[in-house]
Write a protein that holds these residues in place. Structure first.
Motif, mmCIF file in Angstrom:
data_model
loop_
_atom_site.group_PDB
_atom_site.id
_atom_site.type_symbol
_atom_site.label_atom_id
_atom_site.label_comp_id
_atom_site.label_asym_id
_atom_site.label_seq_id
_atom_site.Cartn_x
_atom_site.Cartn_y
_atom_site.Cartn_z
ATOM 1 N N HIS A 94 38.456 22.853 56.893
ATOM 2 C CA HIS A 94 37.162 22.645 56.236
ATOM 3 C C HIS A 94 35.998 22.650 57.215
ATOM 4 O O HIS A 94 34.903 23.099 56.881
ATOM 5 C CB HIS A 94 37.181 21.370 55.383
ATOM 6 C CG HIS A 94 37.776 21.616 54.052
ATOM 7 N ND1 HIS A 94 39.045 21.200 53.707
ATOM 8 C CD2 HIS A 94 37.311 22.332 52.997
ATOM 9 C CE1 HIS A 94 39.312 21.624 52.487
ATOM 10 N NE2 HIS A 94 38.294 22.307 52.037
ATOM 11 N N VAL A 110 38.142 32.430 59.065
ATOM 12 C CA VAL A 110 38.624 31.079 59.366
ATOM 13 C C VAL A 110 40.131 31.099 59.617
ATOM 14 O O VAL A 110 40.624 30.548 60.606
ATOM 15 C CB VAL A 110 38.259 30.105 58.221
ATOM 16 C CG1 VAL A 110 38.960 28.770 58.399
ATOM 17 C CG2 VAL A 110 36.748 29.911 58.151
ATOM 18 N N LEU A 114 42.089 30.224 63.231
ATOM 19 C CA LEU A 114 43.091 29.149 63.243
ATOM 20 C C LEU A 114 44.402 29.659 63.836
ATOM 21 O O LEU A 114 45.057 28.968 64.627
ATOM 22 C CB LEU A 114 43.309 28.598 61.833
ATOM 23 C CG LEU A 114 42.219 27.656 61.326
ATOM 24 C CD1 LEU A 114 42.357 27.427 59.821
ATOM 25 C CD2 LEU A 114 42.250 26.328 62.074
ATOM 26 N N ARG A 124 45.200 21.727 57.708
ATOM 27 C CA ARG A 124 44.847 20.844 56.598
ATOM 28 C C ARG A 124 44.801 19.378 56.993
ATOM 29 O O ARG A 124 44.474 18.521 56.168
ATOM 30 C CB ARG A 124 45.863 21.037 55.464
ATOM 31 C CG ARG A 124 45.728 22.382 54.774
ATOM 32 C CD ARG A 124 44.446 22.433 54.004
ATOM 33 N NE ARG A 124 44.171 23.752 53.480
ATOM 34 C CZ ARG A 124 43.138 24.027 52.701
ATOM 35 N NH1 ARG A 124 42.285 23.079 52.375
ATOM 36 N NH2 ARG A 124 42.935 25.239 52.276
HETATM 37 P P1 ADP Z 1 40.157 23.737 48.866
HETATM 38 O O1 ADP Z 1 40.898 22.838 49.835
HETATM 39 O O2 ADP Z 1 38.672 23.714 49.085
HETATM 40 O O3 ADP Z 1 40.568 23.578 47.451
HETATM 41 P P2 ADP Z 1 41.783 26.104 48.773
HETATM 42 O O4 ADP Z 1 43.064 25.495 49.199
HETATM 43 O O5 ADP Z 1 41.562 26.406 47.322
HETATM 44 O O6 ADP Z 1 40.549 25.228 49.323
HETATM 45 O O7 ADP Z 1 41.571 27.448 49.603
HETATM 46 C C1 ADP Z 1 40.341 28.138 49.555
HETATM 47 C C2 ADP Z 1 40.503 29.417 50.328
HETATM 48 O O8 ADP Z 1 40.915 29.142 51.678
HETATM 49 C C3 ADP Z 1 41.562 30.350 49.795
HETATM 50 O O9 ADP Z 1 41.096 31.695 49.920
HETATM 51 C C4 ADP Z 1 42.756 30.126 50.686
HETATM 52 O O10 ADP Z 1 43.552 31.284 50.824
HETATM 53 C C5 ADP Z 1 42.115 29.807 52.012
HETATM 54 N N1 ADP Z 1 42.930 28.907 52.816
HETATM 55 C C6 ADP Z 1 43.699 27.883 52.393
HETATM 56 N N2 ADP Z 1 44.306 27.265 53.395
HETATM 57 C C7 ADP Z 1 43.910 27.893 54.528
HETATM 58 C C8 ADP Z 1 44.190 27.727 55.919
HETATM 59 N N3 ADP Z 1 45.001 26.796 56.389
HETATM 60 N N4 ADP Z 1 43.591 28.562 56.807
HETATM 61 C C9 ADP Z 1 42.776 29.510 56.383
HETATM 62 N N5 ADP Z 1 42.491 29.733 55.061
HETATM 63 C C10 ADP Z 1 43.046 28.940 54.158
#
Ligand code: ADP
Ligand code: ADP
Length: 220
Positions: A94, A110, A114, A124
């Motif tokens: 985030h 992003v 990572l 996460r």
């Molecule tokens: P949120 O936590 O805001 O609900 P999501 O899990 O819905 O976010 O993911 C939002 C976007 O980020 C999606 O396109 C997903 O593929 C991407 N995403 C999720 N996890 C990661 C990660 N660890 N690294 C990069 N992108 C990610």
């Protein structure tokens, strides 16, 4: 062709002269080390290079113009500073997502950075629980996010284990080999000898040497 030009740069804090008339250039395609003991003025110089601090005198030019910290700066210059501001309750993912969005960088980037810094598995997790090395990797991910041609790293290996030190060293060399301008500070000559080709050496805010690493080792 120098990418970064520091011209007669000075900074005073009350009676303290932190940076005292520094002039040097930084060229692309190699790692330039910025060597000096703690308190020499390295961080202050780098903050002025990033427009995070106003010089008392002189100027910094990046690609011929004054660099301004405006929206989108991560696409021009990436930086790892000491004590980089990360909201501790945020996850690495985030934090980077927020940086990407506020700099108009595609959010798909992003995930790429990572992976690049080896934080994909902990993306996460809250930054609060990160080790020093993980924090440095996150700072580097942020610096690389906008794929910038110019990178400044302030004491990037401080407090890292040997594996982390080697990783950062190879990363900086790889970025330079891609033709980027890489400027990295350290108070350790041993580290600079392994990382940099050119050296800018300062003490008490003043330029002491502007040379190759080999030339510096021979002279001192
Ligand atoms: P949120 O936590 O805001 O609900 P999501 O899990 O819905 O976010 O993911 C939002 C976007 O980020 C999606 O396109 C997903 O593929 C991407 N995403 C999720 N996890 C990661 C990660 N660890 N690294 C990069 N992108 C990610
Ligand atoms: P380095 O990065 O080489 O360790 P710094 O640029 O952090 O050196 O510091 C250079 C000098 O400026 C030191 O004497 C330091 O105490 C002083 N200094 C740095 N930042 C500030 C500040 N915000 N206010 C007052 N003095 C400062």
């Amino acid at each position: 062709v120098p990418v970064i030009e520091v011209r007669n740069l000075s900074k005073r804090y009350g009676g303290t002269v932190a940076v005292d008339g520094l002039t040097f250039t930084v060229r692309p395609g190699q790692v330039t080390g910025f060597l000096g003991p703690n308190g020499a003025g390295k961080s202050t110089t780098m903050r002025m290079m990033l427009d995070l601090e106003r010089p008392s005198g002189g100027q910094v030019l990046i690609n011929g113009s004054r660099y301004r910290l405006l929206p989108g700066p991560l696409r021009q210059v990436g930086a790892l500073l000491e004590a980089g501001a990360v909201h501790p309750g945020r996850s690495a993912y985030h934090h980077l997502l927020w940086l990407a969005q506020s700099n108009r960088i595609p959010t798909a980037r992003v995930r790429e950075v990572l992976e690049l810094v080896g934080l994909a598995d902990v993306a996460r997790k809250r930054v609060k629980g990160f080790s020093l090395g993980m924090g440095q990797r996150l700072g580097i991910a942020a610096a690389l996010l906008g794929d910038p041609p110019v990178l400044l790293f302030d004491e990037p290996v401080n407090g890292l284990d040997p594996e982390g030190v080697r990783w950062i060293r190879n990363l900086m060399k790889g970025l330079a080999a891609e033709g980027r301008t890489v400027f990295v500070s350290s108070h350790l000559m041993s580290e600079m000898a392994l990382t940099a080709e050119r050296l800018i050496v300062i003490g008490r805010g003043r330029l002491l040497a502007d040379t190759t690493v080999g030339g510096f080792i021979e002279a001192y």
